[in-house]
Design an enzyme around this catalytic site. Structure first.
Site, PDB file in Angstrom:
ATOM      1  N   CYS A 171       0.801  -1.133   0.042  1.00 39.50           N
ATOM      2  CA  CYS A 171      -0.075   0.030  -0.188  1.00 39.50           C
ATOM      3  C   CYS A 171       0.893   1.446  -0.006  1.00 39.50           C
ATOM      4  CB  CYS A 171      -0.820  -0.036   1.231  1.00 39.50           C
ATOM      5  SG  CYS A 171      -1.990  -1.353   1.186  1.00 39.50           S
ATOM      6  N   HIS A 218      -3.329   7.394   1.830  1.00 40.85           N
ATOM      7  CA  HIS A 218      -3.730   6.255   1.254  1.00 40.85           C
ATOM      8  C   HIS A 218      -5.004   5.697   1.897  1.00 40.85           C
ATOM      9  CE1 HIS A 218      -4.144   1.813   0.855  1.00 40.85           C
ATOM     10  NE2 HIS A 218      -3.755   1.604   1.923  1.00 40.85           N
ATOM     11  N   ASN A 272      -9.898  -0.092  -0.493  1.00 38.43           N
ATOM     12  CA  ASN A 272      -8.686   0.086  -0.499  1.00 38.43           C
ATOM     13  C   ASN A 272      -7.950  -0.731  -1.687  1.00 38.43           C
ATOM     14  OD1 ASN A 272      -5.909  -0.476   0.072  1.00 38.43           O
ATOM     15  ND2 ASN A 272      -6.040  -1.242   2.198  1.00 38.43           N
TER      16      ASN A 272
END
Length: 323
Positions: A114, A250, A280
């Site tokens: 990520c 993020h 996500n």
């Protein structure tokens, strides 16, 4: 004179299939209310059968080129941040290079889960400020739907697929925070926390593997580490939270996003949030949010932007840039 890596264009791509939370209610002991209350996610996009990461990345790249008014031949280097490449090798970046018809320059992948886009952005900035290249395309692209355990309600409802791209180009600056472009980078990793977020398989173990996560522990680390790295990056850039126009984090979890903003002393009105629509998307989430933020008229030329991310490794970091 200081060479800065300035934003020339941005774009994104999302697969056509939209998956609302209600779809998971058919196969899992979960509800739309449960997912929204714990993550802020309402829907996400999943890639179609046969649609690989490089295809998503290429579509985002084309959108960024159009936004910048450039051709693929104008790009000197192409970096793809991904944890879900099409193949073990070659890199997804070289596949995107071929799809774009980019016959010169070079391309490579960066893998920091990520945090991948932040790491890729740092690499692009270094290539430009060192004088190695003039223009770099940085792409975050993922097909996380391919590595999810569909029986694990704690993880499979959180992730989505997509891609975002950013073009950076060299320009002269004065060496002050008033310059447009990347102003600072702050990167970290700590392999002792591998078990908190990982895929339990891979090439050298001769297995495919699925995503595993200790959600509570990841949350505990995320807010503290994200706030600290953002503050460190701002300090390196010579700015304070009062100078920041937008945080583009993020997009993992709305509670993490809100907790980090609170620690930085910034209101949610100054945070670009897309997690409700995309879930996500790992390395794709920051460039997706940057592209959406610009398209919605929020992020404008001259705005001070702070991006920060944390992912498996653990790996985390932040970048400060003036748009």
């Amino acid at each position: 004179m200081t060479i800065r890596a300035q934003v020339a264009g941005v774009g994104h791509y999302l697969p056509e299939r939209i998956v609302p939370n209600a779809e998971f209610e058919k196969t899992l002991d979960t509800t739309d209310e449960w997912i929204v209350s714990r993550s802020g996610i309402e829907r996400r996009h999943f890639a179609a059968e046969g649609q690989a990461t490089s295809e998503l990345a290429a579509h985002a790249a084309e959108a960024a080129l159009a936004d910048a008014g450039l051709q693929a031949s104008d790009i000197d280097a192409l970096i793809v941040a991904t944890s879900t490449p099409d193949l073990t090798f070659p890199s997804a970046a070289t596949m995107v290079q071929a799809r774009l018809g980019m016959e010169t320059g070079f391309a490579f992948d960066v893998q920091a889960v990520c945090a991948g886009f932040v790491y890729a952005l740092a690499n692009a900035n270094a290539l430009i400020t060192s004088g190695t290249v003039r223009r770099v395309m940085v792409i975050g692209a993922e097909t996380f739907s391919r590595i999810l355990d569909w029986e694990d309600r704690a993880t499979c409802v959180l992730f989505g697929d997509g891609a975002g791209a950013l073009i950076l180009e060299a320009a002269e600056g004065d060496g002050t925070p008033d310059d447009r472009g990347v102003l600072s980078v702050d990167l970290h990793s700590d392999g002792r926390y591998r078990e908190l977020l990982y895929v339990d398989g891979g090439v050298s173990t001769n297995s495919i593997g699925q995503l595993r996560m200790e959600g509570k522990e990841v949350f505990r680390h995320a807010v503290a580490k994200l706030a600290a790295t953002a503050e460190a990056a701002m300090d390196k850039a010579g700015i304070t939270a009062a100078d920041v126009d937008w945080i583009v984090p993020h997009q993992a979890n709305i509670r993490i996003i809100a907790g980090t903003a609170k620690k930085l002393g910034l209101p949610m009105e100054q945070v670009i949030v897309t997690v409700q629509d995309h879930g996500n998307t790992s390395a794709a989430s920051i460039p997706l949010a940057l592209s959406v933020g610009k398209a919605e008229g929020k992020i404008k030329r001259g705005d001070m932007v702070v991006t920060e991310a944390i992912g498996g490794g653990l790996a985390w970091g932040a970048v400060v840039l003036r748009w």
